[in-house]
Design a protein around this motif. Structure first.
Motif, PDB file in Angstrom:
ATOM      1  N   GLU A  34     -38.534  99.058  30.202  1.00 20.41           N
ATOM      2  CA  GLU A  34     -38.104 100.385  30.666  1.00 20.41           C
ATOM      3  C   GLU A  34     -38.195 100.588  32.172  1.00 20.41           C
ATOM      4  O   GLU A  34     -37.926 101.682  32.656  1.00 20.41           O
ATOM      5  N   SER A  44     -33.683 104.235  26.665  1.00 19.43           N
ATOM      6  CA  SER A  44     -32.904 103.395  27.570  1.00 19.43           C
ATOM      7  C   SER A  44     -33.746 102.253  28.109  1.00 19.43           C
ATOM      8  O   SER A  44     -34.941 102.396  28.373  1.00 19.43           O
ATOM      9  N   THR A  45     -33.131 101.110  28.256  1.00 17.72           N
ATOM     10  CA  THR A  45     -33.807  99.936  28.802  1.00 17.72           C
ATOM     11  C   THR A  45     -32.988  99.379  29.953  1.00 17.72           C
ATOM     12  O   THR A  45     -31.775  99.595  30.036  1.00 17.72           O
ATOM     13  N   GLY A  46     -33.660  98.647  30.839  1.00 15.14           N
ATOM     14  CA  GLY A  46     -32.982  98.057  31.984  1.00 15.14           C
ATOM     15  C   GLY A  46     -32.875  96.556  31.861  1.00 15.14           C
ATOM     16  O   GLY A  46     -33.093  95.981  30.787  1.00 15.14           O
ATOM     17  N   PRO A  76     -29.613 103.069  34.056  1.00  6.07           N
ATOM     18  CA  PRO A  76     -29.851 103.263  32.622  1.00  6.07           C
ATOM     19  C   PRO A  76     -30.479 104.629  32.366  1.00  6.07           C
ATOM     20  O   PRO A  76     -31.464 105.001  33.006  1.00  6.07           O
ATOM     21  N   THR A  97     -35.420 102.805  34.703  1.00  5.41           N
ATOM     22  CA  THR A  97     -34.636 103.652  33.802  1.00  5.41           C
ATOM     23  C   THR A  97     -35.031 105.114  33.991  1.00  5.41           C
ATOM     24  O   THR A  97     -36.181 105.433  34.283  1.00  5.41           O
TER      25      THR A  97
END
Length: 476
Positions: free
Chosen positions: A194, A133-135, A128, A197
């Motif tokens: 997060e 952005s996130t995982g 990511p 990422t």
């Protein structure tokens, strides 16, 4: 920068004499050309840092130094808690423990070239990247605190790697003294989704080939040979680190007058190391370091999965992981005496020389691996901490190319799509969710990383070991 205000002490060392409020001199390690190209603001910031309470020896600037928040990026300063020293959130920065880790692949260039496009797509699908952005990992309150206390050790225990990784991470993957209670709920909220990422800006995961060896003995100790393919990951503590910096800078500015601290610049907000505020910040900042170490460990796990999908059986053992936005409590010899100091490195890499007790045994004879990221599409480097670097700059070296222009100016000059196509024509595949982000990170928006590395080498901070040329870059 006006060279007339500096005294040249060597080909790659410049002295800014202590004047006015400066308690110690400033020292810049760089070639004449790099110093002359530095913004005048860098000199001003070095002088301001040199005026902080309890500073020891000098305020240092690395060859990649440029204007930053409070400290110049590329700034190094050490403070003695027993001599009224302070800790400065501006001396660590907002991306706490941003750093680089490099992995072996066991592959050669020819192996990767056959499946380079498929590898790029596999990495981009699993890593990511980008703003916000996130995982797939969601941390509850208890897990968040465990991660902030445990760092990469927590990540390994959760299945994201092995104990062998920990031996090759700064502080063995976990900094002692982290205090999750000193981290705000807002910081924890920002980090909840997060982990694992890359984030945005100059962060990346890059597949690289060792294109040249400069020190055969150090390269052998690090397990490197010409033609080897490696992976480098550059990222930090994401939203959590930024929020910690924001929270404590605000509090330090308000508290400074009551502590008897007159700030030359609000961005140098600091607190006495022995104060309650100073101790709380250290606990929070150390939690931020552990967050970054855990984040890079998880990204390593994701990269291993991507490689395994394209090259079954490839393991990606860790060469080393080291940070460049920290404040560390370390022992250093000053005027012939060992002193326990709090060393701020902002955009500067720890670079311990041969024989240091904190090095993995296999690296002890040649010095610590110093991992230097280049700008997108240019070379990165592996250096080795030099003998004597602890006496010269508290065991510190450069951290990268250093920006030469703002992101706004880079966007005005370059278009992301054109850069992606240009680099592809040179055999470098870029994968990014943002063409704007690519434009901001245009190679020419940065200084010449080769010139920066040459200065670090010739100033006696860290010696050149290997040049790494990019093949694939996953860009935030």
């Amino acid at each position: 920068m006006d060279l007339k205000q500096l005294q040249q002490r060597g080909e790659f060392e410049w002295l800014l004499p202590a004047t006015g409020r400066m308690r110690v001199p400033g020292v810049i390690f760089a070639s004449r050309e790099l110093v002359a190209a530095m913004d005048e603001k860098v000199r001003e910031q070095i002088a301001n840092v040199a005026g902080l309470p309890g500073i020891v020896s000098a305020a240092y600037a690395m060859p990649d130094a440029h204007w930053g928040y409070g400290f110049p990026i590329g700034g190094v300063a050490a403070f003695d808690a027993d001599d009224g020293g302070v800790v400065s959130a501006g001396g660590v920065g907002f991306d706490i423990s941003c750093g680089v880790r490099t992995l072996h692949t066991g592959l050669k260039l020819a192996d990767v070239e056959r499946d380079k496009r498929r590898l790029a797509d596999a990495l981009f699908a699993r890593i990511p990247a980008g703003v916000g952005s996130t995982g797939t990992i969601h941390l509850g309150a208890a897990e968040m605190n465990a991660m902030l206390k445990g760092g990469a050790r927590w990540a390994v225990a959760a299945g994201y790697g092995s104990d062998a990784d920990l031996a090759h991470i700064e502080e063995h993957g976990c900094v002692a003294g982290a205090d999750p209670a000193a981290v705000s709920d807002q910081a924890k909220k920002r980090q909840r989704d997060e982990m694992g990422t890359l984030g945005s800006g100059n962060h990346y995961l890059e597949v690289q080939v060792v294109s040249e060896i400069f020190d055969a003995a150090a390269a052998a100790a690090y397990g490197l040979a010409a033609g080897d393919v490696v992976v480098s990951i550059h990222c930090g503590s994401r939203g959590l680190g930024h929020q910690i910096g924001t929270d404590y800078l605000r509090e330090m500015v308000v508290a400074a007058p009551a502590a008897g601290i007159s700030l030359p610049d609000r961005e140098l907000a600091c607190a006495p190391l022995k104060s309650s505020l100073g101790k709380r910040y250290l606990g929070a900042m150390r939690a931020g370091i552990n967050c970054a170490l855990a984040n890079r460990q998880i990204l390593t796990h994701l990269a291993r999965g991507a490689f395994a999908a394209v090259f079954p059986g490839v393991k990606l053992p860790l060469l080393y992981d080291v940070s460049h936005n920290t404040c560390k409590e370390e022992s250093h010899r000053v005027d012939g005496n060992k002193r326990r100091l709090f060393v701020h490195r902002k955009g500067a890499t720890r670079a311990f020389g041969p024989g240091h007790v904190e090095l993995p045994p296999e690296y002890a004879k040649v010095g610590q691996p110093v991992l230097i990221g280049g700008s997108m599409g240019t070379a990165s480097w592996i250096l080795a901490g030099s003998a004597g670097t602890e006496e010269r700059a508290f065991g510190s070296a450069c951290h990268g190319a250093g920006r030469a222009m703002s992101r706004h100016e880079a966007m005005r000059r370059w278009q992301g799509r054109a850069l992606v196509d240009e680099l592809a024509a040179r055999g470098i595949l870029i994968r990014s969710p943002s063409l704007r982000g690519v434009a901001e990170e245009a190679p020419l928006a940065y200084k010449d990383v080769g010139a920066v590395v040459d200065s670090s080498d010739r100033a006696g901070l860290a010696g050149k070991v290997a040049r790494l040329t990019p093949l694939v870059c996953i860009k935030g």
